[in-house]
Design a protein around this motif. Structure first.
Motif, short mmCIF file in Angstrom:
data_model
loop_
_atom_site.label_atom_id
_atom_site.label_comp_id
_atom_site.label_asym_id
_atom_site.label_seq_id
_atom_site.Cartn_x
_atom_site.Cartn_y
_atom_site.Cartn_z
N GLY A 39 0.82 -1.23 0.00
CA GLY A 39 0.00 0.00 0.00
C GLY A 39 0.84 1.27 0.00
N ALA A 40 2.10 1.15 0.42
CA ALA A 40 2.98 2.32 0.47
C ALA A 40 3.82 2.47 -0.80
CB ALA A 40 3.90 2.22 1.69
N VAL A 41 3.68 1.50 -1.73
CA VAL A 41 4.49 1.54 -2.97
C VAL A 41 3.78 2.39 -4.01
CG1 VAL A 41 5.34 0.13 -4.89
CG2 VAL A 41 5.51 -0.72 -2.54
N GLU A 42 4.55 3.26 -4.66
CA GLU A 42 3.98 4.06 -5.75
C GLU A 42 4.08 3.31 -7.07
OE1 GLU A 42 4.21 8.58 -5.92
OE2 GLU A 42 5.86 7.93 -7.22
N THR A 43 5.29 2.89 -7.43
CA THR A 43 5.46 2.17 -8.69
C THR A 43 6.45 1.00 -8.54
OG1 THR A 43 7.08 3.87 -9.30
CG2 THR A 43 4.92 3.99 -10.37
N VAL A 44 6.25 0.04 -9.43
CA VAL A 44 7.07 -1.18 -9.47
C VAL A 44 7.85 -1.20 -10.78
CG1 VAL A 44 6.99 -3.70 -9.43
CG2 VAL A 44 5.23 -2.40 -8.25
N TRP A 45 9.13 -1.54 -10.70
CA TRP A 45 10.01 -1.56 -11.87
C TRP A 45 10.78 -2.88 -11.92
CZ3 TRP A 45 10.29 3.16 -14.69
CH2 TRP A 45 9.64 4.25 -14.07
N GLY A 46 11.21 -3.26 -13.11
CA GLY A 46 12.21 -4.32 -13.22
C GLY A 46 13.57 -3.65 -13.10
N GLY A 47 14.52 -4.36 -12.54
CA GLY A 47 15.84 -3.75 -12.41
C GLY A 47 16.96 -4.76 -12.50
N ALA A 48 18.16 -4.23 -12.71
CA ALA A 48 19.38 -5.03 -12.68
C ALA A 48 20.26 -4.47 -11.59
CB ALA A 48 20.10 -4.97 -14.02
N GLU A 49 20.63 -5.33 -10.63
CA GLU A 49 21.64 -4.89 -9.68
C GLU A 49 22.99 -5.47 -10.12
OE1 GLU A 49 21.63 -5.89 -5.43
OE2 GLU A 49 23.06 -4.25 -5.14
N VAL A 50 24.00 -4.61 -10.13
CA VAL A 50 25.37 -5.05 -10.40
C VAL A 50 26.05 -5.16 -9.05
CG1 VAL A 50 27.49 -4.61 -11.66
CG2 VAL A 50 25.32 -3.71 -12.55
N ILE A 51 26.14 -6.37 -8.52
CA ILE A 51 26.76 -6.54 -7.19
C ILE A 51 28.27 -6.70 -7.36
CG2 ILE A 51 24.77 -7.46 -5.96
CD1 ILE A 51 25.92 -10.28 -6.41
N ASP A 52 29.00 -6.38 -6.30
CA ASP A 52 30.46 -6.47 -6.34
C ASP A 52 30.97 -6.65 -4.91
OD1 ASP A 52 32.92 -6.42 -7.73
OD2 ASP A 52 33.28 -4.38 -7.02
N SER A 53 31.32 -7.86 -4.55
CA SER A 53 31.81 -8.09 -3.20
C SER A 53 33.24 -7.62 -3.06
CB SER A 53 31.74 -9.59 -2.89
OG SER A 53 32.24 -9.83 -1.59
N GLY A 67 27.07 -2.27 -5.47
CA GLY A 67 27.91 -1.79 -6.56
C GLY A 67 27.17 -0.71 -7.31
N ALA A 68 26.27 -1.15 -8.19
CA ALA A 68 25.48 -0.21 -8.99
C ALA A 68 24.14 -0.85 -9.30
CB ALA A 68 26.22 0.12 -10.29
N PHE A 69 23.18 -0.05 -9.74
CA PHE A 69 21.92 -0.65 -10.20
C PHE A 69 21.28 0.26 -11.24
CE2 PHE A 69 18.61 2.01 -8.33
CZ PHE A 69 19.32 2.70 -7.34
N VAL A 70 20.45 -0.37 -12.07
CA VAL A 70 19.74 0.37 -13.11
C VAL A 70 18.32 -0.17 -13.17
CG1 VAL A 70 20.63 -1.20 -14.90
CG2 VAL A 70 19.78 1.04 -15.57
N THR A 71 17.37 0.72 -13.42
CA THR A 71 15.98 0.28 -13.50
C THR A 71 15.53 0.22 -14.96
OG1 THR A 71 15.40 2.56 -12.98
CG2 THR A 71 15.19 0.96 -11.22
#
Ligand code: OOG
Ligand code: MG
Length: 268
Positions: A133-147, A167-171
């Motif tokens: 109920g608190a979410v405005e919009t839903v997106w697909g995304g890619a997270e670029v993880i980097d340990s 690391g980084a992410f993009v929607t």
């Protein structure tokens, strides 16, 4: 090796070493090899200290990410419960940019359901329905993880200290109000170099990505924080992550949320 001698670690020195590893693109062995007492809560203290340092150097806090919310991720990493970490604006990857190899040690990409929050969400006791109920919009995304750990070898304490391998992410291209989607059934195909290598639906993430959001709100409440309106929430990798070396190409195809493309880019 730089840093205090083995066994001499504390919250401040681990935090400083992790940020230095990140800035210098240097990998290391997990701290728990020397400091077995570095547990999840100590990891959170380290994470919070480094958030403070990120803010002091001018980064903006823009949301949170969940780690290890799917069985696929938990089994691969050998850590069997989810946890929360911070997102700053320095982690945003502009659409169309390649994987930022020059900033990362050994990037991997994972598909995630991403929320943009319309309302503030404060635990404890938040349910999946309240969270959605608190979410405005839903997106697909890619997270670029980097340990910052060699071969992504870590315990829960190490990885929470390391801001959950941020690391980084993009929607992706399409943001929808949550009521327009059955998120448990929203699927993703993970394509590497033209071959579909994995797939999952939103149900892989705690049964429903809204459960992961509720979990984040409730876990943050324990740490004295709420999820703020306008924040971005990465709900956790739906599948195992794929390697993203220079020259690779990765595409994540969601059923209703469009496709996200990530080029591995040139050698750093
Ligand atoms: C830990 C980071 C986990 C996710 O979505 O599960 C994470 C790791 O796998 O290195 O971002
Ligand atoms: Mg992730």
């Amino acid at each position: 090796m730089a840093g205090p001698p083995p066994g001499g670690w504390d919250v401040a020195s681990v935090a400083a070493e992790l940020l230095a590893c990140e800035d210098e693109r240097r990998e290391r062995e997990p701290f728990t090899d020397d400091w077995p007492g570095l547990d999840l809560d100590t990891g959170y203290e380290i994470q919070d200290l480094n958030l403070q340092k990120r803010l002091e150097r001018g980064e903006k806090l823009i949301g949170v990410k969940l780690g290890l919310t799917s069985r696929a991720k938990q089994e691969r990493m050998g850590v069997h419960f989810p946890f929360v970490a911070w997102l700053t604006d320095a982690m945003v990857l502009p659409v169309g940019d390649p994987v930022p190899q020059g900033k990362l040690i050994h990037p991997r990409i994972e598909p995630e359901i991403v929320f943009v929050m319309g309302d503030r969400l404060e635990g404890p006791g938040v349910t999946c329905a309240e969270a959605m109920g608190a979410v405005e919009t839903v997106w697909g995304g890619a997270e670029v993880i980097d340990s910052r750990y060699k071969d992504f070898r870590f315990t829960a304490g190490d990885v929470s200290a390391d801001n959950a391998s941020s690391g980084a992410f993009v929607t992706g291209p399409i943001g929808l109000p949550p009521a327009e989607l059955d998120l448990a059934l929203e699927a993703v195909l993970v394509e590497t170099n033209g071959v579909v290598v994995d797939s999952a639906t939103g149900a892989a993430v705690q049964g429903h990505p809204g459960e992961a959001l509720a979990l984040a709100a409730n876990d943050l409440a324990r740490r004295g924080h709420a999820i703020e309106a306008g924040w971005i929430v990465l709900t956790g990798g739906m599948t195992d992550a794929v390697f993203a070396p220079p020259g690779s190409s990765t595409a994540l195809h969601f059923t209703n949320l469009g496709s996200v493309f990530l080029n591995g880019g040139p050698e750093a």
